[in-house]
Design a protein around this motif. Structure first.
Motif, PDB file in Angstrom:
ATOM      1  N   THR A 103       0.885  -1.086   0.100  1.00 40.43           N
ATOM      2  CA  THR A 103      -0.092   0.098   0.061  1.00 40.43           C
ATOM      3  C   THR A 103       1.048   1.160   0.004  1.00 40.43           C
ATOM      4  OG1 THR A 103      -1.732  -1.135   1.271  1.00 40.43           O
ATOM      5  CG2 THR A 103      -1.887   1.304   1.138  1.00 40.43           C
ATOM      6  N   ALA A 104       1.906   1.364   0.603  1.00 43.83           N
ATOM      7  CA  ALA A 104       2.802   2.396   0.779  1.00 43.83           C
ATOM      8  C   ALA A 104       3.559   2.651  -0.513  1.00 43.83           C
ATOM      9  CB  ALA A 104       3.988   1.906   1.667  1.00 43.83           C
ATOM     10  N   GLU A 156       0.261   8.724   4.739  1.00 40.97           N
ATOM     11  CA  GLU A 156       1.172   8.587   5.792  1.00 40.97           C
ATOM     12  C   GLU A 156       0.586   9.237   7.115  1.00 40.97           C
ATOM     13  OE1 GLU A 156       2.478   9.998   3.096  1.00 40.97           O
ATOM     14  OE2 GLU A 156       3.858   8.271   2.541  1.00 40.97           O
ATOM     15  N   LEU A 196      -2.013   6.614   8.268  1.00 35.60           N
ATOM     16  CA  LEU A 196      -1.049   5.502   8.696  1.00 35.60           C
ATOM     17  C   LEU A 196      -0.732   5.631  10.210  1.00 35.60           C
ATOM     18  CD1 LEU A 196       0.100   2.587   8.248  1.00 35.60           C
ATOM     19  CD2 LEU A 196       2.044   3.760   7.187  1.00 35.60           C
ATOM     20  N   ARG A 223      12.100   7.316  -1.411  1.00 34.39           N
ATOM     21  CA  ARG A 223      11.307   6.542  -0.727  1.00 34.39           C
ATOM     22  C   ARG A 223      10.818   5.376  -1.426  1.00 34.39           C
ATOM     23  NH1 ARG A 223       7.319  10.417   0.323  1.00 34.39           N
ATOM     24  NH2 ARG A 223       8.354  11.011   2.349  1.00 34.39           N
ATOM     25  N   LEU A 244      11.220   1.266  -0.380  1.00 29.60           N
ATOM     26  CA  LEU A 244      10.006   0.532  -0.019  1.00 29.60           C
ATOM     27  C   LEU A 244      10.138  -1.025  -0.965  1.00 29.60           C
ATOM     28  CD1 LEU A 244       7.090   2.896   0.022  1.00 29.60           C
ATOM     29  CD2 LEU A 244       7.802   1.671   1.980  1.00 29.60           C
TER      30      LEU A 244
END
Length: 137
Positions: free
Chosen positions: A13-14, A45, A48, A112, A116
């Protein structure tokens, strides 16, 4: 679900959020001179962190420690969403895109995203080793 599958789902999902953010930044850059254009971004974020019970001031010492007590039902429900990042005007024509800021955010988001992908790959490598793929292949 196990913690491993929950973390893998969260990483996926990220990755989706980072991918959406790349599209948003690219669109913002492409429309930097479009009169009245309002920059787009992706919200993920903050929701989350709230679901994980974290705050921005939380110590980053062991990020996985917070995951063991997380409400995974709530975490699984979080999805990245498109947002119009209105507010301050950068240009006289009503456009609020700051080209330098967008380029910097694009580069940061790429880093980022790569992180991930590496984290997800490490999880798959561990699973592969546990299953026995490292012993003979």
């Amino acid at each position: 679900m196990s913690l491993t599958s929950d973390v893998m789902a969260l990483l996926q999902t990220a990755l989706t959020a980072a991918d959406m953010r790349q599209v948003a930044y690219a669109n913002n850059i492409a429309n930097a001179d479009t009169p009245g254009y309002q920059r787009m971004d992706v919200s993920f974020e903050d929701a989350l962190q709230q679901a994980l019970g974290l705050t921005r001031s939380a110590s980053p010492g062991d990020p996985l420690a917070a995951l063991t007590g997380a409400d995974w039902q709530a975490v699984r429900q979080i999805q990245p969403t498109w947002v119009v990042a209105g507010g301050t005007l950068v240009d006289n024509n009503g456009n609020n895109v700051d080209l330098d800021a967008e380029m910097a955010q694009l580069a940061t988001n790429q880093i980022r995203y790569n992180g991930l992908v590496q984290a997800l790959r490490s999880d798959f490598d561990r699973l592969h080793a546990v299953i026995g793929g490292a012993s003979g292949g």
